[in-house]
Structure formats: structure tokens, C-alpha cells
Design an enzyme around this catalytic site. Structure first.
Site, PDB file in Angstrom:
ATOM      1  N   ASN A  59      -3.756   0.267  -6.756  1.00  0.00           N
ATOM      2  CA  ASN A  59      -3.984  -0.791  -5.759  1.00  0.00           C
ATOM      3  C   ASN A  59      -3.015  -1.941  -6.028  1.00  0.00           C
ATOM      4  OD1 ASN A  59      -4.905  -3.046  -4.379  1.00  0.00           O
ATOM      5  ND2 ASN A  59      -7.078  -2.675  -4.804  1.00  0.00           N
TER       6      ASN A  59
ATOM      7  N   CYS B  82      -5.829  -8.789  -0.532  1.00  0.00           N
ATOM      8  CA  CYS B  82      -5.356  -7.449  -0.144  1.00  0.00           C
ATOM      9  C   CYS B  82      -5.163  -7.316   1.363  1.00  0.00           C
ATOM     10  CB  CYS B  82      -6.318  -6.383  -0.655  1.00  0.00           C
ATOM     11  SG  CYS B  82      -6.530  -6.448  -2.438  1.00  0.00           S
TER      12      CYS B  82
ATOM     13  N   HIS C 162      -4.984  -0.271   3.411  1.00  0.00           N
ATOM     14  CA  HIS C 162      -4.825  -0.832   2.073  1.00  0.00           C
ATOM     15  C   HIS C 162      -5.259   0.242   1.070  1.00  0.00           C
ATOM     16  CE1 HIS C 162      -5.165  -3.096  -1.486  1.00  0.00           C
ATOM     17  NE2 HIS C 162      -6.472  -3.247  -1.440  1.00  0.00           N
TER      18      HIS C 162
END
Ligand code: UT7
Length: 332
Positions: free
Chosen positions: A284, A112, A254
Site C-alpha cells: 500500500n 490514500c 487504491h
């Protein structure tokens, strides 16, 4: 040393929508639990025949077009992904799909944090004067790798890709500073490991043969790590940029959990109207989340030329990092 400016952005998600309500028909969860714990309402997931390279190429074509360039102008492609179609890498497939014939292309894996790591990596080539036009992509199809029976992880992830084009300049530098970190001692908090079984080839000679498991995450550990480390790394990147939190016009984290985003903003002392969030719509999307949020904010004309943007990624590795840049494009 050359300067560097982002001159285009683009993003893409698959067509197939998966809502919290849909998820509650798959595992023992509820719209209320997912939204209150994460801020997510829906996300997009790829069909089995859709590829990472297709998604990344769609985002890339938009970014190149906003930059006013053609694919043949691109010198370097860095694809941040943990979910390539091919373990040898998918960047060359993106290069082929968009027709970036002159570009060298490679994958970069930092989960990520991938987009931040890729942007910083690409910036080094640009600064050294090696490459002029660089395409940086963050793209992931984590729906391929979640255990759809595990409610603690399968509700969190969506698929998507975002891309930016950077260009070198003799006169202007809008990439202000960065800080990257890794801590392999925390690897077991979040991983997607390869499990190997012995395969005997002949007497006394054996090799490993196996496959990757699904995503394994100790959510609370990663949560605590993010809330502690992300403000720190942003402060360090600001320090390297000779700036302070007061100079930030937009914070793009993020998109892992709205509670993490809110908590980081509070710890930094940053007003929430400076924080960009689209987690409700996309979940996500791993390496895709920062460039998708950036591109969406650009599309909504929120980000104006001259605005200072702080981005920060965190995730498996564990890895985390932040970069500070000034928006240079007048797209209005
Ligand atoms: O992108 C990489 C970085 N990733 C992250 O940053 C993720 C960081 N972690 C988080 O965002 C949060 O820890 C989660 C969203 C993953 C979990 O939220 P939480 O508030 O930490 O919940 P929890 O794990 O403490 O679970 C609370 C309860 C548990 O039940 P008990 O033990 O209290 O009875 C879980 O079993 O919620 C239960 N639970 C669920 N219930 C309904 C866990 N998942 C679900 C679910 N639906 N999907």
C-alpha cells in the site's frame, strides 16, 4: 468550459526491496499471513536520506516526457501526499527539482484518496481555462511513519510515487465525472496524530510542543468501510458520467488489500480481468498507489486509447472518492 485529457504518466519507487520474509524477521508475522490476508508479497522502502521530493520528481519527469512536454510547459503542480519532507509542503521542492519554473505548486492532503482528490482539484482549474498543462502527483513515504514494532500495520505499507500530466482542450473532453466524500466522524479508524505537551513560555503563557505519532489503524473498521463505500462512490461517479459499470474497461482501486479489490469488483458485478492490481509488488503506497498502477498498466500496453478507466481511492480522514476518465493517448 474546457475539456481535459491525461496525456502522460510516470512512476517511481525506491530501490530497497522489503519482502514478506524480511518482515517476518522484524515482527511476529509470516509470508503466509501477509499474502493470504492482503495479497502483498513485497514492497519498496526508502533509505533515510531519500526524500519524498526526489521520488515525486522522478515520477514527474517520466510523466512530462510521455506527454511530449518540457517541465517549463507545466502551469500547475498538485502534489498529493501525507508524508512531505517539510510540513510547509514539498510541492515547491518538486517544482525546483524538475525545473518547472513557470508552475505554481502546492500540496494537497487526503491520505490514500489523495490522488483522486488532486486530479479532481486540478481538473477544476483546467476546465475554467486557468491552467493548460497540469502535473498531478501522488507520492508517499509511509515507511517513515509506521511503528516497526506493530505487526498489524508495518507489514502493509510501501513507498512510491506516481504522476500524470493533464492538458486542456477546446475540442475534446476525456474527464467524464467524479464523486468525492469525507466523514470526519470516522477519523479515529485511521490516523497519524500530533500529540502536544504544554510548553510554558512565561507565567500565564504556554503553547503546545510535541510531535506526530505513528500510523494508527483499526484495520477491520477500515476494511468494512471500504467494501461498503467504494462500490457506492464508483456508481455515483459513473452516474455523473452518464455511464454504467458495463462501460468500465479498467478499474484501478487504491491498492490497500487484494481482498478489498476483489470484493469491490464482485459488488460492482465487474469481471476480474478488468481489474488492475499490483499490490503484490508494492504493498500500500497510499497516495502513490493509483497512479503507480495506472502507469504500470500503460507501460504494459494494457490500456488502449478510448478505454474508460474508473479510479477510486479511500483512506484516512476518512475520505473516499472516484473519478472516471477516457484514456486519450496513443502511446503504441
Ligand atoms: O490505505 C488505507 C486504507 N487501509 C485499508 O483499507 C486497510 C483495511 N484493513 C485491512 O486490509 C485488514 O483489516 C488488515 C489486513 C489490516 C487485517 O486483516 P484482517 O483479516 O482484518 O485481520 P485482523 O485484524 O482481524 O487480525 C486477525 C488476526 C489477529 O489475531 P487473533 O486476534 O485472531 O489471534 C491479529 O492479531 O491476525 C493477527 N495479526 C497478524 N498475524 C500475523 C494481525 N497482523 C498480523 C501480522 N502477522 N502482520
Amino acid at each position: 468550459m474546457k475539456g481535459l485529457t491525461i496525456i502522460g504518466s510516470g512512476s517511481a519507487v525506491p530501490d530497497q526491496l522489503l519482502s514478506n520474509r524480511d518482515l517476518s524477521a522484524i515482527v511476529d508475522t509470516s509470508d503466509e499471513w501477509i499474502e493470504s490476508r492482503t495479497g502483498m508479497k513485497e514492497r519498496y522502502v526508502s533509505l533515510s536520506q531519500e526524500t519524498l521530493a526526489q521520488l515525486a520528481a522522478k515520477a514527474s519527469i517520466k510523466a512530462i516526457s510521455m506527454a511530449g512536454l518540457t517541465p517549463e510547459d507545466i502551469d500547475l503542480i498538485v502534489l498529493a501526499t501525507s508524508t512531505p519532507d517539510d510540513l510547509f509542503g514539498s510541492a515547491c521542492q518538486v517544482q525546483r527539482r524538475i525545473g518547472a519554473k513557470r508552475a505554481v505548486a502546492f500540496d494537497l492532503t487526503a491520505a490514500c484518496s489523495g490522488f483522486v482528490f488532486a486530479l479532481v482539484t486540478a481538473s477544476q482549474f483546467v476546465r475554467q481555462g486557468v491552467y493548460h498543462n497540469v502535473l498531478i502527483i501522488g507520492a508517499d513515504i509511509l515507511s517513515r511513519w509506521v511503528n516497526w514494532e506493530d505487526r498489524t500495520t508495518c507489514v502493509l505499507f510501501g513507498d512510491g510515487a506516481g504522476a500524470v500530466v493533464c492538458q486542456s482542450s477546446e475540442t475534446e473532453d476525456n474527464f467524464l465525472g467524479f464523486e468525492l466524500c469525507s466523514d470526519g466522524t470516522l477519523n479515529s479508524s485511521l490516523n497519524l496524530t500530533y500529540v502536544s505537551e504544554p510548553l510554558n513560555l512565561m507565567e500565564n503563557i504556554s503553547v503546545g510542543s510535541g510531535g506526530y505519532q505513528s500510523i494508527n489503524m483499526k484495520g477491520k473498521e477500515v476494511y468494512r468501510f471500504a467494501v461498503e463505500k467504494v462500490p457506492e462512490v464508483i456508481e455515483k461517479a459513473l452516474h455523473r458520467s452518464n455511464l454504467t459499470v458495463k462501460d468500465i474497461d479498467w478499474l484501478i482501486l487504491h491498492q490497500a488489500n487484494q481482498r478489498i479489490i476483489d470484493s469491490v469488483a464482485v459488488r460492482l458485478g465487474l469481471n476480474k480481468d478488468k481489474v488492475i492490481s499490483n499490490i503484490a509488488k508494492y504493498g500500500n503506497t497510499s497516495a502513490g498507489s493509483i497512479p503507480i498502477a495506472l502507469d504500470e498498466a500503460v507501460g504494459q500496453s494494457l490500456i488502449k486509447p478510448g478505454d474508460v478507466i474508473a479510479i477510486s481511492g479511500f483512506g484516512a480522514g476518512l475520505t473516499w472518492g472516484a473519478a472516471i476518465f477516457r484514456w486519450g493517448i496513443n502511446y503504441g
